[in-house]
Enzyme design. Structure first.
Site, PDB file in Angstrom:
ATOM      1  N   HIS A 204       0.589  -1.419   0.280  1.00 39.16           N
ATOM      2  CA  HIS A 204       0.224   0.262   0.209  1.00 39.16           C
ATOM      3  C   HIS A 204       0.757   1.447   0.087  1.00 39.16           C
ATOM      4  CE1 HIS A 204       1.127  -0.115   3.837  1.00 39.16           C
ATOM      5  NE2 HIS A 204       0.401   1.354   4.045  1.00 39.16           N
TER       6      HIS A 204
HETATM    7  C1  UD1 Z   1      -2.010   5.585   5.621  1.00 40.10           C
HETATM    8  C2  UD1 Z   1      -0.546   6.180   6.452  1.00 40.10           C
HETATM    9  C3  UD1 Z   1       0.274   5.278   6.010  1.00 40.10           C
HETATM   10  C4  UD1 Z   1      -0.076   3.931   7.116  1.00 40.10           C
HETATM   11  C5  UD1 Z   1      -1.582   2.984   5.940  1.00 40.10           C
HETATM   12  C6  UD1 Z   1      -2.122   2.071   6.483  1.00 40.10           C
HETATM   13  C7  UD1 Z   1      -0.172   7.946   6.470  1.00 40.10           C
HETATM   14  C8  UD1 Z   1       0.834   9.550   5.579  1.00 40.10           C
HETATM   15  N1  UD1 Z   1      -0.314   7.105   6.086  1.00 40.10           N
HETATM   16  O1  UD1 Z   1      -2.002   5.698   4.404  1.00 40.10           O
HETATM   17  O2  UD1 Z   1       1.049   5.273   6.816  1.00 40.10           O
HETATM   18  O3  UD1 Z   1       1.163   2.810   6.432  1.00 40.10           O
HETATM   19  O4  UD1 Z   1      -2.287   4.270   6.485  1.00 40.10           O
HETATM   20  O5  UD1 Z   1      -3.438   1.499   6.141  1.00 40.10           O
HETATM   21  O6  UD1 Z   1      -0.927   8.463   7.280  1.00 40.10           O
HETATM   22  N2  UD1 Z   1      -9.527   5.193   1.788  1.00 40.10           N
HETATM   23  C9  UD1 Z   1     -10.434   4.305   1.773  1.00 40.10           C
HETATM   24  N3  UD1 Z   1     -11.341   3.968   3.217  1.00 40.10           N
HETATM   25  C10 UD1 Z   1     -10.120   4.062   4.377  1.00 40.10           C
HETATM   26  C11 UD1 Z   1      -9.316   5.013   4.185  1.00 40.10           C
HETATM   27  C12 UD1 Z   1      -8.693   4.867   3.313  1.00 40.10           C
HETATM   28  O7  UD1 Z   1     -11.182   4.179   1.202  1.00 40.10           O
HETATM   29  O8  UD1 Z   1     -11.624   3.527   5.124  1.00 40.10           O
HETATM   30  C13 UD1 Z   1      -8.500   5.640   0.954  1.00 40.10           C
HETATM   31  C14 UD1 Z   1      -9.350   7.103  -0.020  1.00 40.10           C
HETATM   32  O9  UD1 Z   1      -9.239   6.327  -1.131  1.00 40.10           O
HETATM   33  C15 UD1 Z   1      -7.585   7.530   0.248  1.00 40.10           C
HETATM   34  C16 UD1 Z   1      -6.708   6.578   0.297  1.00 40.10           C
HETATM   35  O10 UD1 Z   1      -7.308   5.162   0.588  1.00 40.10           O
HETATM   36  O11 UD1 Z   1      -7.850   8.151  -0.352  1.00 40.10           O
HETATM   37  C17 UD1 Z   1      -5.427   6.843   0.994  1.00 40.10           C
HETATM   38  O12 UD1 Z   1      -5.635   6.732   2.299  1.00 40.10           O
HETATM   39  P1  UD1 Z   1      -4.850   7.320   3.643  1.00 40.10           P
HETATM   40  O13 UD1 Z   1      -5.326   7.959   4.968  1.00 40.10           O
HETATM   41  O14 UD1 Z   1      -4.892   9.035   2.558  1.00 40.10           O
HETATM   42  O15 UD1 Z   1      -3.695   6.866   3.630  1.00 40.10           O
HETATM   43  P2  UD1 Z   1      -3.116   5.513   3.479  1.00 40.10           P
HETATM   44  O16 UD1 Z   1      -2.505   4.749   2.021  1.00 40.10           O
HETATM   45  O17 UD1 Z   1      -4.328   4.195   3.769  1.00 40.10           O
END
Ligand code: UD1
Length: 359
Positions: A204
């Site tokens: 991821h």
């Molecule tokens: C975040 C953390 C990362 C961690 C990871 C674990 C930061 C900078 N990154 O990354 O360190 O390893 O979480 O999972 O804080 N989304 C959903 N549902 C959710 C959450 C996210 O669909 O419940 C999708 C959204 O499209 C979002 C994307 O996932 O834009 C990324 O989510 P985000 O929280 O921005 O970063 P992660 O890649 O999850």
């Protein structure tokens, strides 16, 4: 003597859950704040059930957006909570955007701050997590360190020894508590897999999955690998969105799954033949479990998993990664030891130190 403990994204839950329970055992007044950085049921709520922690007292509902907007949103909402409740200590964990956002609020309001999983460094400032770690540590009063490299990093950065507490790994406390139950669930059966015969993969990191070429290479690596060994791939939402965008498909021998609950995931992890990941926490969990882990990254902020554990840091060149996986499958495995203080008691150490700090 109110404490505010902050969680926001998936890896925070297992790090904070055992600390919350220990604070309760010491009769300390603790409120749980969930920023809502992760919000899907299987990225958030399911962990509260699996880890037997109370529902958050306050949910900030920030959701997804750019890093700056997400961090700023958490700050604006969390500041209001701090103004209202006047906590004597704020606890943050790990390195996600919610960690840094709440740490900044604490510092600006002169509220003491404790950082769980302090001192880890990848020395790669392109990782958002590295910036979050460095800045959170800088403004923390209690630095709770999981492995000795963390002490060295903090000393090199000029921190005084009194602030640094080598306590071990609270995420491993969660693993110790829940492992037997997870294995009893036999989650591999649901996917028609047999123990010690499958490869479990997670991916991821933006550097791997937000880059089209990199993601195509990863999928072709999986398709190739799946000719030798069944592969199970629980897909993170970030990765899922990008796979969809590129219309990438996998072979029949690769099982694509939704993000898993904690118990299902650690049950599968414990009985995998080999694990491929770019996650930080999974490098540590495999080391604890003695499972061979191939880390699909150029660096790791968790060197103890390489020096003492069963982690192989292999870079991101698909050909050399496949070669390393073959070598490991052919018996070139690492024996590995459980790192010091990863004994299931880290949260007890943390809460005792907090109790002394607040006296
Ligand atoms: C975040 C953390 C990362 C961690 C990871 C674990 C930061 C900078 N990154 O990354 O360190 O390893 O979480 O999972 O804080 N989304 C959903 N549902 C959710 C959450 C996210 O669909 O419940 C999708 C959204 O499209 C979002 C994307 O996932 O834009 C990324 O989510 P985000 O929280 O921005 O970063 P992660 O890649 O999850």
């Amino acid at each position: 003597m109110l404490i505010l403990s902050v969680v926001g994204a998936r890896p925070n839950f297992m790090k904070m859950a055992p600390i919350i329970l220990e604070l309760k055992n010491l009769n300390m007044h603790n409120m749980l704040i969930h920023t809502g950085q992760h919000y899907d049921w299987n990225m958030s709520e399911v962990f509260f059930k699996d880890l037997s922690i109370k529902k958050p007292d306050i949910f900030l509902n920030v959701g997804s957006s750019s890093h700056s907007v997400q961090t700023a949103d958490v700050m604006v909402k969390f500041e209001k909570i701090c103004v209202k409740h006047k906590p004597k200590l704020i606890i943050v964990a790990g390195d996600v955007n919610s960690t840094l956002a709440c740490a900044l609020v604490a510092a600006k309001m002169c509220i003491p701050l404790a950082h769980v999983e302090s001192g880890l460094r990848s020395f790669d400032n392109k990782m958002p997590e590295e910036i979050n770690r460095i800045l959170t540590d800088r403004i923390s009063d209690l630095l709770f360190v999981t492995e000795k490299s963390g002490i060295d990093n903090l000393i090199t950065e000029g921190f005084s020894r009194e602030k640094i507490h080598f306590v071990g790994n609270s995420m491993i406390d969660s693993l110790v508590t829940h492992l037997d139950k997870a294995i009893q669930l036999k989650p591999w059966q649901k996917f028609d897999l047999e123990i010690n015969t499958y490869c479990l993969i997670t991916m991821h990191r933006p550097s791997n999955v937000d880059n089209d070429e990199a993601l195509k290479n990863i999928i072709s690596m999986l398709n190739n690998l799946s000719k030798k060994i069944p592969v199970i791939f629980p897909v993170h939402p970030r990765t899922r969105n990008n796979l969809k965008k590129l219309s990438l498909e996998v072979n029949n021998n690769v099982i694509i799954a939704d993000p898993m609950s904690y118990l299902v995931f650690i049950g599968l992890l414990a009985k995998a033949r080999i694990v491929i990941t770019d996650s930080g926490g999974i490098q540590e969990e495999t080391t604890f479990l003695g499972i061979q882990c191939i880390t699909f990254r150029e660096n790791t902020e968790r060197p103890v998993t390489i020096n003492e554990g069963t982690n192989h840091l292999v870079g991101v060149n698909v050909d050399s990664v496949l070669k390393k996986i073959n070598d490991v499958l052919n018996g070139e495995t690492k024996k590995g030891n459980v790192p010091e203080k990863w004994d299931g008691n880290s949260s007890k150490r943390i809460s005792n130190i907090i109790a002394r700090f607040l006296k």
